[in-house]
Design a protein around this motif. Structure first.
Motif, short mmCIF file in Angstrom:
data_model
loop_
_atom_site.label_atom_id
_atom_site.label_comp_id
_atom_site.label_asym_id
_atom_site.label_seq_id
_atom_site.Cartn_x
_atom_site.Cartn_y
_atom_site.Cartn_z
N UNK A 1 1.56 0.61 -3.68
CA UNK A 1 3.41 1.24 -3.85
C UNK A 1 4.19 0.17 -4.45
N UNK A 2 5.45 -0.01 -5.43
CA UNK A 2 6.05 -1.54 -6.07
C UNK A 2 7.17 -0.77 -5.59
N UNK B 1 2.88 7.41 5.36
CA UNK B 1 1.56 7.71 6.30
C UNK B 1 1.57 8.77 6.21
N UNK B 2 2.33 10.09 5.58
CA UNK B 2 1.65 11.47 5.35
C UNK B 2 1.98 11.55 4.60
N UNK C 1 7.09 3.52 -6.81
CA UNK C 1 6.85 4.37 -7.14
C UNK C 1 5.94 3.77 -6.21
N UNK C 2 4.93 5.26 -5.47
CA UNK C 2 4.01 5.02 -4.48
C UNK C 2 3.38 6.36 -4.48
N UNK C 3 2.02 6.01 -4.21
CA UNK C 3 1.04 6.95 -4.30
C UNK C 3 -0.13 6.74 -3.45
N UNK C 4 -0.86 8.35 -3.52
CA UNK C 4 -2.00 8.09 -2.70
C UNK C 4 -3.55 8.66 -3.14
N UNK C 5 -2.20 8.58 -5.11
CA UNK C 5 -3.38 10.09 -5.17
C UNK C 5 -4.62 9.11 -6.14
N UNK C 6 -5.67 8.99 -5.98
CA UNK C 6 -6.58 8.02 -6.48
C UNK C 6 -6.94 5.91 -6.00
N UNK D 1 0.74 -1.42 -0.02
CA UNK D 1 -0.05 0.19 -0.33
C UNK D 1 0.90 1.01 0.25
N UNK D 2 0.13 2.39 -0.68
CA UNK D 2 1.38 3.54 -0.62
C UNK D 2 1.36 4.48 0.29
#
Length: 586
Positions: free
Chosen positions: A139-140, A89-90, A130-135, A83-84
């Motif tokens: 995370x990879x 976590x922020x 790669x990591x994101x919380x956008x949409x 998970x991203x």
């Protein structure tokens, strides 16, 4: 209950035979319960989850060894998916991390079964590809070992499945929860569950994070540490999603640990479920040989939107219509935006975006939202310094909730009784009720419905018993500032005590003397009431002569008597009239 387990991977050109079902083993061999059972490496079908491991990153999570459709190049660095928010976590709502070095202490430990963990070998996480919380919440991570090196340890990657069609089908979750779990049992677990629908908008936290398509599931045992776990279809071994959050029981409203769906443009808490994010975005960017193709992912990592203030307000704030109150980062030269009710606004659709506006005017700062209650979505595409526009598929977004409805909940009241006082605290009920407001005073003159005199709760109230009766009042407000109903509690002493002295009380109505004696355990002689109670709980209540109004409880009603306290021992002669039974008991 399944009869067989199908593997979707090849090893050295040989197809693996389907072993007995792990799900069937658990269903047949263990009693049903709320907790996900631990699995051993020797359990039927358990080898499927050898690549599911514990991730020590920004927080404790679960991560899984994976690859593209074809067998990856044995010399390529191995990849794990999680998970991203396990990376940060922020992380901001629209933040994207691309190809950064991972902190040196980050580790991934596969083969994390309860019976093999002592022999597990930690693998260093080399890079955050790669990591994101956008949409999405994905995370990879790249490891410092190759697929070939892990294959020598018997570890083979799972594949990703995109374009899933979810219709309440059975799924399986392999995860390593740690929060609330005994340290000796923090190992790989297995949950059998079902997809309980689909939501096009899901949001959580104080930022808040906003995700697109997410799937609610009823998996047991989900707790801190489960984040990043692989979700696979029943009787399959391809990863269809990554577990990202759960609805925490015991809390209320929307906030941290309380993700909310959007139904009919209103926030909705789906109690008892957890959520997974589909892996389509990553699956479409993984090449056949197991590498990540960044051209198929958003690689603009800056979150251009900065919120100033709360994401949930009333329709009127300080006498003015509520605004988005968003500042645009100076990395963007121009923007185009659109906004509307969340279920009616699609950020990925270019239709509806307005004309180009220079960001120097900060057009979103005073942009009025609406006077109508609901969840609103703001979509923004921007032009960078090179003149390139962000495609609408990568639009930045945020939400705002307009809430003019007062909460129905009342703060609970906790009381700690001391020898000489009551220590009283109101209890908040996040997130529907924030920190409460309180006031207290004499019972006869304190009106809880009158908001005058209330103060923000900072510390417990200490109510002296000698100054009773008291009335304690409290109410809470929701995140928008709407005030809820009042809760109140009255405090009155109901016992009569004196430090090593007996009380000589001249009788004064309303209670008949016999009833007074029954309630206090006192004894009497002609014309007088003598109270002799040895319990030292209230020794300091009456320490000097005088006349005292004493409340006595009788079920839900109360009555008072007047005690004339004499600072002297009761003369023996006054005890005439006590019968033999009383003498023997005394």
């Amino acid at each position: 209950m399944r009869k067989k387990l199908t593997y979707g991977l090849l090893i050295a050109g040989c197809s693996l035979l389907s072993p007995p079902s792990l799900a069937a083993f658990i269903m047949n061999g263990k009693a049903a319960g709320n907790d996900a059972p631990l699995i051993k490496s020797t359990d039927p079908g358990a080898e499927r989850f050898r690549g599911v491991g514990k991730l020590f990153a920004a927080t404790h999570c679960t991560a899984t060894l994976f690859s593209g459709e074809k067998t990856p190049d044995r010399n390529s660095p191995a990849l794990v998916i999680t998970a991203g928010h396990c990376v940060d976590s922020n992380m901001g709502t629209n933040q994207v991390i691309v190809d950064q070095a991972a902190p040196k202490e980050w580790k991934y430990i596969p083969d994390y079964f309860v019976d093999t963990h002592d022999n597990s070998h930690p693998v260093t996480v080399r890079r955050i590809l790669y990591a994101t919380m956008k949409q999405v919440d994905l995370a990879v991570l790249q490891l410092d070992k190759t697929y070939g090196e892990l294959e020598q340890q018997g570890l083979f990657p799972l594949k990703l499945k995109k374009d899933i069609q979810a219709h309440n089908q059975s799924i399986e979750l392999a995860h390593i929860p740690v929060m609330g779990v005994d340290e000796n049992e923090q190992y790989l677990r297995h949950s059998l569950c079902h997809i309980k629908g689909q939501t096009p908008v899901l949001f959580e936290s104080n930022t808040p994070w906003v995700w697109g398509t997410a799937y609610p599931v009823d998996c047991a045992g989900v707790a801190g540490g489960t984040s990043g776990s692989p979700v696979v279809e029943h009787e399959q071994s391809r990863i269809i999603g990554i577990l990202n959050t759960t609805v925490t029981p015991g809390l209320t409203g929307c906030g941290v640990g309380r993700p909310c769906e959007v139904h009919n443009n209103q926030p909705y808490v789906n109690e008892g479920v957890s959520y997974f994010i589909p892996v389509d975005q990553v699956a479409m960017a993984i090449t056949d040989d197991g590498k990540l193709d960044w051209s198929k992912l958003e690689n603009n990592g800056t979150d251009i939107l900065k919120r100033n203030g709360s994401w949930v307000t009333k329709s009127q704030v300080n006498g003015h219509d509520a605004t988005w109150n968003i500042t645009i980062n100076d990395i963007a030269n121009h923007i185009r935006y659109k906004a509307g009710l969340a279920n009616e606004t699609d950020c990925t659709d270019i239709t509806g975006y307005g004309n180009s506006i220079a960001t120097t005017t900060q057009p979103l700062s005073n942009l009025v939202i609406s006077k109508k209650e609901g969840v609103y979505l703001l979509c923004v595409i921007h032009q960078d310094e090179n003149g390139n526009w962000t495609p609408s598929s990568y639009a930045s977004h945020t939400i705002h909730v307009i809430d003019d409805t007062p909460p129905k909940l009342k703060p609970e009241i906790e009381v700690e009784e001391k020898d000489d006082s009551w220590v009283v605290s109101p209890v908040s009920m996040p997130w529907e009720l924030g920190e409460p407001w309180l006031k207290y005073g004499p019972l006869s003159s304190t009106d809880c419905e009158d908001k005058v005199g209330y103060k923000y709760y900072l510390m417990p109230a200490r109510l002296s018993k000698s100054s009773s009766p008291w009335r304690f009042c409290t109410y809470g407000t929701d995140q928008a500032g709407n005030a809820g109903p009042v809760n109140k509690m009255d405090f009155e002493t109901s016992s009569i005590k004196i430090d090593n002295y007996r009380v000589v009380a001249a009788w004064n109505f309303p209670l008949p003397k016999e009833e007074f004696l029954r309630r206090t355990g006192a004894i009497s002689s002609e014309g007088k009431v003598f109270i002799d109670i040895s319990d030292d709980k209230y020794l300091s209540l009456y320490t000097s002569p005088g006349s005292y109004e004493v409340p006595l409880k009788a079920g839900k009603s109360t009555a008072k008597v007047t005690l004339d306290v004499l600072k002297e021992h009761i003369p023996p002669v006054a005890r005439t009239g006590i019968n033999k039974e009383e003498k023997r008991d005394r």
